[in-house]
Design an enzyme around this catalytic site. Structure first.
Site, PDB file in Angstrom:
ATOM      1  N   SER A 144      -1.563   1.920   4.281  1.00  0.00           N
ATOM      2  CA  SER A 144      -2.989   1.736   4.076  1.00  0.00           C
ATOM      3  C   SER A 144      -3.450   0.627   5.008  1.00  0.00           C
ATOM      4  CB  SER A 144      -3.268   1.339   2.626  1.00  0.00           C
ATOM      5  OG  SER A 144      -2.810   0.016   2.427  1.00  0.00           O
ATOM      6  N   LYS A 145      -4.720   0.306   4.889  1.00  0.00           N
ATOM      7  CA  LYS A 145      -5.282  -0.695   5.798  1.00  0.00           C
ATOM      8  C   LYS A 145      -4.557  -2.043   5.705  1.00  0.00           C
ATOM      9  CE  LYS A 145      -9.681   1.463   6.368  1.00  0.00           C
ATOM     10  NZ  LYS A 145     -10.827   1.830   5.575  1.00  0.00           N
ATOM     11  N   ARG A 146      -3.958  -2.265   4.528  1.00  0.00           N
ATOM     12  CA  ARG A 146      -3.228  -3.532   4.361  1.00  0.00           C
ATOM     13  C   ARG A 146      -2.096  -3.677   5.381  1.00  0.00           C
ATOM     14  NH1 ARG A 146       0.043  -3.832   0.183  1.00  0.00           N
ATOM     15  NH2 ARG A 146      -0.209  -1.649  -0.327  1.00  0.00           N
TER      16      ARG A 146
END
Ligand code: GLU
Length: 487
Positions: free
Chosen positions: A254-256
């Site tokens: 994910s963007k993390r």
């Protein structure tokens, strides 16, 4: 493989092209190119609310930027168009009518609330939530009554009971599903638009797709699609579901874990060849130890039997390492083109850059080409050429200039510099060589002090780049400036 391979990439235009989508596109493309097949790109825009032309354009531009082209489909045309699902409604209708006429599909009038209630009851009993077939056998009268109340039906596919559907997946081996766990699913929504699971089957069948390579997240859709092929008497393609992409902490990417959209890598100054190389290794493994692959090399070597079943881990450090490699390998002219927008943005460049200015800029870029992992980072390395005020990076740097012979070294250097008619890299190399020889001093008392005098730092690009980049005047000014700061 004797059959003519036809593969497709069928993105939903609900956002920019993601890393996972790009990988699916790449694997399909590689299979087509390896076996002389064809690649089709079409758009799955049945989710009217979330789809947009902007996303579609972003996806297609990202594919092209990566160097992935297609033989048939959106933008390029072909014999099986249109290539956008919302423009194919007439084609779908034929097949829906056939299923309805044969009783393989039926209208369902259940409301959201009714469905939610059914769901809750099943969950409470510990059962898989699914549609239990309330509208399976509505009489004509009942239907008329529902329609009279203004209810708009959906169309559901009648899932056969007690079937085991086995998918011979080219990556995962045989994967089986029980039809009883599926429940009659919607193939046309109440607004008349078919669902993905239906439209994709008609598209793949009418476009003669032979292989469907897509993300593992679609695996649970596949039995639904296989049942539709059967019901319509169509031949299903071969399926290959590529593993999920996980972050380094093993949770779903994910963007993390870093940017997920291809465009973000593009705008930070990653090279498409690096991203391609990285995406290929995200699930596929080559036979040997080699880690660098061009698209051409991938075409020669790619095969589905070397695509891993276990999840691929997205390692940004590895992408950076690969990208740094491609930056160093690329011709300086190309890297200069890529660096220019970042230099402009930082305020380091203005106006037209051509002729001598362009050659000068290429030297600037060449001097730091080995450092950045992606082009945006180049800014951190070129400040030494553009800042007017030189600061010592620390006391140690300043100390370098406080050594006793330094003023004499600077004087000797300046005398030589004045004599050079054309301050090229080669001329600077010769100058420095002659200087150390004449002074009988090594790098520590010549190179390092000059570096600190010119940049304030003890590390950085080669002096034989720094000096011609600064030019005679600036070089002398800087020496004056920094030596003046010692008092
Ligand atoms: N439209 C789907 C997606 O973007 C692709 C489905 C498929 O490849 O069958 O995930």
């Amino acid at each position: 493989m004797s059959e003519k391979i036809r593969v497709r990439f069928a993105p939903s235009p609900t956002g920019p092209l993601h890393i996972g989508g790009a990988r699916s596109a790449l694997f399909n493309w590689l299979l087509a190119r390896r076996f002389g097949g064809q690649m089709i790109v079409r758009i799955e825009d049945t989710d009217l609310e979330r789809s947009s032309r902007e996303s579609e354009e972003n996806i297609l531009a990202s594919l092209r930027w990566l160097g992935l082209d297609w033989d048939e489909g959106i933008q390029v045309g072909g014999p099986n168009g249109p290539y956008r699902q919302t423009e194919r409604l007439g084609i779908y209708k034929e097949y829906i009518d056939k299923l309805l006429a044969e009783g393989q599909a039926y209208h369902c009038y259940c409301s959201e609330e009714e469905l939610e209630q059914e769901r809750e009851v099943l969950l409470a009993k510990g059962e898989l939530p699914r549609y239990l077939g309330k509208c399976r056998c509505l009489s004509g009268e009942e239907k008329a009554r529902q329609e009279g109340e203004g209810r708009k039906p959906v169309v559901r596919f009648r899932v056969p009971d007690d079937r085991v559907i086995t998918i011979p997946d080219l990556v995962r081996g045989d994967v089986s599903f029980e039809s009883n766990g599926i429940g009659d699913y919607v193939i046309v929504k109440s607004d008349g638009i078919p669902t993905y699971n239906f439209a994709v089957v008609i598209d793949d069948a009418t476009m003669d797709i032979t292989h469907v390579i897509r993300g593992e997240e679609h695996l649970s859709n596949t039995p639904r699609q296989v049942l539709l092929y059967e019901a319509l008497g169509l031949t299903a393609p071969k399926f290959a579901h590529v593993s999920l992409i996980l972050g380094k902490d093993r949770s779903k990417m994910s963007k993390r874990h870093g940017s997920t959209a291809v465009e973000q890598y593009r705008s930070k100054g990653y090279l498409p060849e690096a991203l391609i190389n990285f995406l290929a290794l995200l699930g596929w493994s080559p036979v040997g130890e080699e880690e660098f692959f061009t698209l051409e090399q991938l075409v020669e070597q790619f095969s589905l039997d070397r695509v891993a079943r276990n999840p691929a881990v997205f390692d940004l450090d590895k992408l950076n390492w690969l990208n740094g490699h491609y930056i160093r390998q690329s011709p300086v002219e190309h890297i200069t083109d890529l660096a220019s927008p970042f230099l402009r943005q930082a305020g380091y460049l203005e106006g037209e850059i051509d002729g001598d200015k362009r050659r000068w800029l290429e030297l600037v870029v060449k001097s730091v080409q080995e450092y950045p992992a992606y082009m945006e980072e180049i800014i951190q390395h070129v400040g030494i050429y553009f800042e007017d005020e030189i600061e010592f990076e620390n006391e140690e740097a300043k100390g370098v200039l406080l050594q006793e012979p330094i003023p004499a070294v600077m004087e000797a250097f300046e005398a030589k510099l004045r004599e050079v008619p054309d301050l090229t890299v080669e001329a600077t190399q010769q100058l420095l060589k002659a200087l150390t020889k004449e002074l009988m001093l090594g790098g520590k008392l010549v190179y390092m002090p000059l570096r600190v005098a010119l940049t304030g730092q003890t590390h950085g690009p080669e002096l034989f780049y720094i000096i011609p980049i600064l030019g005679k005047e600036k070089t002398m000014d800087r020496i004056k400036q920094t030596m003046g700061k010692l008092k």
